[in-house]
Structures are given as structure tokens and as C-alpha cells.
Design an enzyme around this catalytic site. Structure first.
Site, short mmCIF file in Angstrom:
data_model
loop_
_atom_site.label_atom_id
_atom_site.label_comp_id
_atom_site.label_asym_id
_atom_site.label_seq_id
_atom_site.Cartn_x
_atom_site.Cartn_y
_atom_site.Cartn_z
N TYR A 124 0.85 -1.18 0.00
CA TYR A 124 0.00 0.00 0.00
C TYR A 124 0.89 1.23 0.00
O TYR A 124 1.85 1.31 0.77
CB TYR A 124 -0.90 -0.01 1.24
CG TYR A 124 -1.80 1.20 1.38
CD1 TYR A 124 -2.84 1.42 0.49
CD2 TYR A 124 -1.63 2.12 2.42
CE1 TYR A 124 -3.67 2.53 0.62
CE2 TYR A 124 -2.46 3.22 2.57
CZ TYR A 124 -3.48 3.43 1.66
OH TYR A 124 -4.30 4.52 1.80
N LYS A 182 4.08 8.77 8.90
CA LYS A 182 3.81 8.14 10.20
C LYS A 182 4.77 8.63 11.30
O LYS A 182 4.57 9.73 11.81
CB LYS A 182 3.78 6.63 10.03
CG LYS A 182 2.65 6.23 9.06
CD LYS A 182 2.15 4.82 9.13
CE LYS A 182 0.85 4.70 8.36
NZ LYS A 182 0.91 3.95 7.12
N ASP A 212 9.29 2.95 -0.22
CA ASP A 212 8.22 3.52 0.61
C ASP A 212 8.47 3.08 2.04
O ASP A 212 8.11 1.98 2.44
CB ASP A 212 6.85 3.06 0.10
CG ASP A 212 5.72 3.67 0.92
OD1 ASP A 212 6.01 4.28 1.98
OD2 ASP A 212 4.56 3.53 0.49
C1 LIG Z 1 0.25 4.47 5.76
C2 LIG Z 1 1.04 4.27 4.53
C3 LIG Z 1 1.01 5.19 3.46
C4 LIG Z 1 0.03 6.33 3.42
O1 LIG Z 1 0.26 7.26 4.42
P1 LIG Z 1 -0.96 8.26 4.84
O2 LIG Z 1 -0.30 9.18 5.80
O3 LIG Z 1 -2.01 7.39 5.41
O4 LIG Z 1 -1.39 8.94 3.60
C5 LIG Z 1 1.88 5.01 2.41
N1 LIG Z 1 2.74 3.97 2.38
C6 LIG Z 1 2.79 3.06 3.37
C7 LIG Z 1 3.78 1.96 3.31
C8 LIG Z 1 1.92 3.17 4.46
O5 LIG Z 1 1.93 2.22 5.40
#
Ligand SMILES: *Cc1c(COP(=O)(O)O)cnc(C)c1O
Length: 421
Positions: free
Chosen positions: A142, A264, A236
Site C-alpha cells: 500500500y 507516520k 516507501d
Molecule cells: C500508511 C502508509 C502510506 C500512506 O500514508 P498516509 O499518511 O495514510 O497517507 C503510504 N505507504 C505506506 C507503506 C503506508 O503504510
């Protein structure tokens, strides 16, 4: 105070599904959400008067624990000086310096307001730099809710090969190619078939289909393939950054990505994301370069102060100690459930774990999906009734924090012991 049930009933008339982010609704475990009145350390306190040991930790950000005194005090002090200026402030420079010092692959960084914004901006940069359009992502990973990333996007959106959601044009999805996690041959085949790949984006440790570790050689192989074909490698690290190690997964696995996305933890609970990487690429970002990206509240002084306080505390934290405690806890939990005859596969790294209710090793989205969701839903309900807050989906991670005590972990194991299966 109104109860969770009363608040949820009212919220559903005002907010789609009663929540501002879908997974909070607890639909996949057949429950209604608990409304939180406050949080401290490892604990959530609900409006109903219940106390829960928390393993969601705001889906990762709260590695220092909820309402960490240092972070809270720093944010409060910053807020008294004004919430937003729309002009540069010193904390932005300090934050950029801390991120560049921490993450090996980041030479320059741009702050944004969420992980979604970070990945969208990084992909635009990769497309601008390479002059190509396609992106390779992995099934079960994701990367936020940007149009390009919703195909095969893990626990939230799980449809293979078609747009993850109505509202994403076929034209956009055409440029999103997917491969199974840990499958280098599939990535090589995509590069053979398409000369138009701008980037490969990957969670270097996957955390959105439950926890899945990179197989030996997988990340190295992605580095080689992207270099060979003139595509950018985007890590990511929105979950893994400052969590699997202070320098992120790239510092653990020794891989040098072109671009890195953060989110995060970097905001210490405030809405912050960031993307950064090689100077020659980042210099293409506006106003130094020609690729546009902007944000009214980006680098917000309060969020920067809280994020910086978080990073300073983490830079002195005992990551190895937390990893060891988390590992013994995870093994004990898995043993308790296996002793009941339940199928359990444990994946663990640092302060992250997932117990999949399956006999198979879990190495990609297909094997993750062999986990028994009905059994997880019962486990979730049992643990919640015994004061333990797990993620409301079996395809998510459990996060420990520096605030989790031995008593918290023992209480969790005791709750698991009384689970009937
Ligand atoms: C949570 C998450 C996102 C998105 O971050 P948001 O602050 O919710 O937009 C993108 N990549 C990864 C791996 C994530 O776990």
C-alpha cells in the site's frame, strides 16, 4: 460522555461510514469502532471507560508511546508561537538536517502532509526525471490512496489487475504494473515487456498485507534491475522509516534507493510526510527545478517541532532492546495459540509483528490471503474484550513501542491464553 455506540450511530449520519479512514470502522472483523477519549504510553482509554493495551499505535506513528511528555511539551511550546506562517521557519531546517543525517539514501528532502502525498510526489518526480510513465508496484503493498497506487493495494483495496476503486480512470491504471512481492522474475519480465517504466516502488519490508519480509536478494535485485533499465527505485518507508531502525529498512538491508518516502513516525502523531533522495533528482523539484509540488501547510512549525522532538528521542533509543523484547513476546504469543491447535505463522522484525492464522510461510499477498479471517475476527473480539487493542484486520501489523511494559505484554499473553479458538 456519549458512548462509542452513540457516537458511531451519529457519526454514520454525518461522515461516510462514520469514520475518516476506512479501516477504523472495524468492518472486516464484524465490530463497531471504539471511540477514544485519550491515550497515554501504551494505553488507549475509550469514551466507555475501558482501558486497552494498544498494538495499533495510530497505525505506526507512536513508536515512543502515546502522549510522550517530551513531544507533547515541544508541540505545546511551538503552538504558542503560532500554528502556521506560510513562510519558512527554523524547525524545517532542523528537521531536514535530522532526516538527511538519519536516512542513508536521502541527500535532500521535501516535507509534505501525509504518506499519500509523499508517494504521489515521489512518483511525479520519477516520471519527470525519466520521461517515462509506468510504475511497478507489488501486490499487497500500500502506498496511500493516490490513483496510481490503488491496484492490488493490500488490506484496504485488494482487487488484482483492475483499478482498485471506481473513480480511477483506466488511462491511469494502464500505467500501473503489478508483480507479486518477492518475485524478481516477474519484475524482470515487466521490464522486458515495457520500455516505459519510470519507477519501481516497494515497501522494503511490507506492512500492509500483514508483515512480510523481503526474501534474501529481493531488494538487491530490484536495485540492479532498476539501474539497468533506467528506472528509479523508490523505497516507501512510511512504516519502516525510524521503526525497523533509526535509518529505516535501507540502513538494515544496505540498499541505496533513489528516492525514499517517509510518513507516520516522522510527524510524532501530527500529519507529516516527506520524500527525499539523491540530490540530482531532488534538485528537479520546484522552485529549484521544473517539477511542481507544493503545500500550504507543509513544514508546519508545530508538526515540525513534534517530529523533531520524536526523532531526537528516537536517535537515543534502544532499538535492539525493543526488538528483542518484541521477539520473545511474539514467540510466546504464537506458542500459546499453537498449543491450542491453531495454525499460526509468525512474521517479525524489530517492533513489528503479524500472526497469520495459516500453516504456510507468508512471503507474498497470495500466501497472506491463506490466513483464516474468520478466526482472526474471533481472536480480535476476544482480545478487545480482555483489554487488548489489535488491528481490526488480520492483514495488518501489530506494533510495539518504547512505552510497552512487561506488564502490558504479560496481560496480552494472559488474554490470549483464555482464547477458546
Ligand atoms: C500508511 C502508509 C502510506 C500512506 O500514508 P498516509 O499518511 O495514510 O497517507 C503510504 N505507504 C505506506 C507503506 C503506508 O503504510
Amino acid at each position: 460522555m456519549p458512548t462509542s455506540a452513540e457516537l458511531f450511530a451519529k457519526a454514520r449520519t454525518l461522515i461516510p461510514g462514520g469514520v475518516n479512514s476506512p479501516v477504523r470502522a472495524c468492518k472486516s472483523v464484524g465490530r463497531d469502532p471504539l471511540f477514544i477519549a485519550r491515550a497515554a504510553g501504551s494505553k488507549l482509554f475509550t469514551v466507555d471507560g475501558d482501558e486497552l493495551v494498544d498494538f495499533v499505535m495510530s497505525w505506526g506513528p507512536m513508536l515512543l508511546g502515546h502522549a510522550h511528555p517530551g513531544v507533547t511539551e515541544t508541540a505545546r511550546t511551538a503552538m504558542l508561537k503560532g500554528a502556521s506562517y506560510g513562510a519558512p521557519c527554523p524547525a524545517e531546517v532542523a528537521m531536514a538536517e535530522a532526516v538527511v543525517a538519519a536516512v542513508p539514501g536521502i541527500e535532500m528532502v521535501r516535507m509534505v502532509n501525509s504518506g499519500t502525498e509523499a508517494t504521489m510526489s515521489a512518483l511525479r518526480l520519477a516520471r519527470g526525471v525519466t520521461g517515462k510513465s509506468a510504475v511497478v508496484k507489488f501486490e499487497g503493498c500500500y502506498h496511500g490512496h493516490g490513483d496510481a497506487f490503488l491496484a492490488a493495494a493490500g488490506s484496504g483495496v485488494a482487487t488484482f489487475g483492475i483499478p482498485g476503486t471506481p473513480g480511477v480512470p483506466e488511462d491511469t491504471v494502464r500505467h500501473t504494473l503489478t508483480a507479486p512481492y518477492n518475485d524478481l522474475d516477474a519484475v524482470a519480465a515487466l521490464f522486458e515487456a515495457s520500455g516505459d517504466i519510470a519507477a519501481v516502488i516497494v515497501e522494503p519490508v511490507a506492512g500492509n498485507m500483514g508483515l512480510v519480509l523481503p526474501a534474501p536478494g529481493f531488494l538487491e535485485g530490484l536495485r540492479d534491475l532498476t539501474a539497468k533499465h533506467g528506472a528509479l527505485l523508490i523505497f516507501d518507508e512510511v512504516i519502516t522509516g525510524f521503526r525497523v531502525a533509526y535509518g529505516g529498512a535501507q540502513s538494515v538491508f544496505g540498499i541505496d534507493p533513489d528516492l525514499t518516502c517517509l510518513g507516520k513516525i516522522i510527524g510524532g502523531g501530527f500529519p507529516v510526510g516527506a520524500y527525499g533522495g539523491k540530490r540530482r533528482f531532488m534538485q528537479r523539484i520546484s522552485p529549484e527545478g521544473d517539477i511542481y509540488q507544493a503545500g500550504t501547510l507543509s513544514g508546519n512549525p508545530v508538526a515540525m517541532a513534534a517530529g523533531l522532538a520524536t526523532l531526537l528521542a528516537l536517535s537515543k533509543a534502544d532499538y535492539a532492546g525493543l526488538a528483542a523484547r518484541t521477539q520473545s513476546f511474539a514467540i510466546a504469543l504464537a506458542d500459546i495459540l499453537r498449543a491450542k491447535g491453531l495454525p499460526v505463522t509468525l512474521n517479525h522484525i524489530a517492533s513489528i509483528l503479524t500472526l497469520f492464522f495459516t500453516d504456510q510461510p507468508v512471503t507474498d499477498f497470495a500466501s497472506a490471503k491463506t490466513s483464516d479471517s474468520a478466526l482472526y475476527a474471533r481472536f480480535y473480539g476476544h482480545m478487545r474484550a480482555h483489554g487488548v487493542n489489535l488491528a481490526p484486520s488480520g492483514f495488518e501489523c501489530a506494533f510495539t513501542s518504547f512505552a510497552h511494559t512487561d506488564a502490558d505484554l504479560d496481560k496480552t499473553l494472559a488474554a490470549a491464553r483464555s482464547f477458546a479458538g
